[in-house]
Design an enzyme around this catalytic site. Structure first.
Site, PDB file in Angstrom:
ATOM      1  CB  SER A  31      -0.938   0.020   1.206  1.00 26.96           C
ATOM      2  OG  SER A  31      -2.014  -0.845   0.961  1.00 26.96           O
ATOM      3  CE  LYS A  58      -3.829   0.787  -1.120  1.00 27.05           C
ATOM      4  NZ  LYS A  58      -4.452   0.243   0.094  1.00 27.05           N
ATOM      5  CE1 TYR A 104      -4.546  -1.157  -4.680  1.00 27.35           C
ATOM      6  CE2 TYR A 104      -5.159  -3.474  -4.602  1.00 27.35           C
ATOM      7  CZ  TYR A 104      -4.842  -2.299  -3.954  1.00 27.35           C
ATOM      8  OH  TYR A 104      -4.813  -2.262  -2.578  1.00 27.35           O
ATOM      9  CE1 TYR A 122      -4.695   1.231   4.447  1.00 28.61           C
ATOM     10  CE2 TYR A 122      -3.169   0.165   5.956  1.00 28.61           C
ATOM     11  CZ  TYR A 122      -3.511   0.552   4.689  1.00 28.61           C
ATOM     12  OH  TYR A 122      -2.673   0.292   3.656  1.00 28.61           O
ATOM     13  CB  VAL A 125      -0.158  -5.970   4.104  1.00 29.65           C
ATOM     14  CG1 VAL A 125      -1.424  -5.456   4.749  1.00 29.65           C
ATOM     15  CG2 VAL A 125      -0.298  -6.166   2.632  1.00 29.65           C
TER      16      VAL A 125
HETATM   17  N1  GLN Z   1      -2.286  -5.301  -1.995  1.00 28.19           N
HETATM   18  C1  GLN Z   1      -2.819  -5.185  -0.671  1.00 28.19           C
HETATM   19  C2  GLN Z   1      -4.327  -5.348  -0.690  1.00 28.19           C
HETATM   20  O1  GLN Z   1      -4.949  -4.820  -1.544  1.00 28.19           O
HETATM   21  C3  GLN Z   1      -2.441  -3.850  -0.106  1.00 28.19           C
HETATM   22  C4  GLN Z   1      -2.984  -3.647   1.284  1.00 28.19           C
HETATM   23  C5  GLN Z   1      -2.031  -2.992   2.215  1.00 28.19           C
HETATM   24  O2  GLN Z   1      -0.832  -2.933   1.991  1.00 28.19           O
HETATM   25  N2  GLN Z   1      -2.541  -2.559   3.329  1.00 28.19           N
HETATM   26  O3  GLN Z   1      -4.883  -6.009   0.126  1.00 28.19           O
END
Ligand code: GLN
Length: 310
Positions: free
Chosen positions: A65, A68, A192, A243, A261
């Site tokens: 993420s 992003k 994505y 988050y 993650v």
């Molecule tokens: N690729 C992961 C997902 O979409 C990214 C989520 C994350 O890093 N929090 O679940």
């Protein structure tokens, strides 16, 4: 202060190496479940051009993420503030992959850093092209930001998430029903998942984040984004970068940060430092357990925590 930075980084890395409680690696993407949780890396790129590292700072990991932030920067470059018609900018208070708010809010995700918001950002970045065009663009952007052409996608991670990303499929399809995803869902998710599977080391990530420490300037000269845009991206990282634990991160660390993650966190101290930390074990909110602790310690010992005067 900078004279002490080496000592602080070395100390923090040593502290984290010896830590007993390390969180648990993400298992919903099978390929990430294989990563050795004993690793820890830290890199700090300073405004005066140094890079100070500790631990496994040159080991590549899945940025997930954290991508992003870079995808949002590209999308704002394409459509500017029109992006905010399709994505909000409020903390969600829910998990990164939550679907619960989307029905109430008519398919408009709360912010660009939860999965639903990032999927809309990817839809914007696709702009009628095939996923490989959008993926090529984000990779080239990272090469330019970090000054390193070796940054690449881990195809095994991308394939693993493609095979198991059912929640993201649900989010994308749901938003397609509101016309807030406009391309074919498989194409959007293809882009994505590949963007999330980009692999970088702490050193590469700290270098890539420098434009956010430098008010939008590229350290090599020229401008990546305007000062206003850089400041707004930092504001979003502070309020939404972790988050439903964004408030806790702001309270404990006090600087803008974005987690993934894969266990990485990129953090920005405007005018001073671009930081990347990585430890694969996550806490209950899906943020790196030791990464957060390390940033807390680093920010405290450098005096960078929370709106400190220069
Ligand atoms: N690729 C992961 C997902 O979409 C990214 C989520 C994350 O890093 N929090 O679940």
């Amino acid at each position: 202060m900078t004279a002490d930075l080496e000592a602080i980084v070395t100390d923090v890395a040593a502290m984290m190496r010896g830590a007993q409680e390390r969180g648990s690696v993400a298992s919903y993407i099978p390929e990430l479940a294989k990563v050795d949780a004993s690793q820890f890396g830290l890199a700090v790129a300073t405004a005066d051009g140094r890079v100070v590292t500790g631990g496994d700072a040159d080991t590549g990991f899945s940025i997930q993420s954290i991508s992003k932030v870079f995808a949002l920067t590209l999308a704002l470059g394409k459509v500017g503030d029109q992006l905010w018609d399709r994505v909000g900018r409020e903390p969600s208070g829910t998990a990164f992959n939550s679907i619960v708010q989307l029905e109430h809010e008519h398919g408009i995700p709360r912010n660009p850093f939860i999965n639903a918001g990032a999927i809309v950002v990817t839809d914007i970045n696709l702009g009628g092209h095939q996923p490989r065009v959008a993926i090529g663009e984000i990779l080239r952007f990272l090469h330019y930001l970090a000054g390193d052409d070796d940054i690449a996608i881990n195809e095994a991670v991308a394939a693993s998430e493609t095979a198991s990303g059912f929640r993201n499929m649900a989010l994308a399809n749901y938003m397609r029903a509101f016309d807030n995803v406009r391309h074919d869902v498989d194409l959007v998710l293809g882009a994505y998942f590949h963007q999330c599977a980009i692999e970088m080391s702490c050193r590469q990530l700290a270098l890539a984040g420098r434009y956010l420490m430098l008010d939008g300037r590229h350290p090599g000269g020229g401008r990546v984004v305007s000062p206003r845009r850089a400041r707004r991206i930092n504001a979003l990282m502070l309020t939404c970068g972790h988050y439903d634990a964004s408030g806790d991160f702001a309270f404990r660390v006090g600087i803008p940060g974005k987690s993934g993650v894969g266990g990485g966190i990129m953090a920005v101290v405007p005018g001073r430092a671009s930081i990347a930390v990585w430890s694969p074990g996550l806490n209950a909110s899906g943020n790196s357990h030791l990464g957060t602790l390390a940033l807390e310690e680093l920010a405290r010992r450098t005096g960078w925590a929370g709106f400190s005067p220069p």
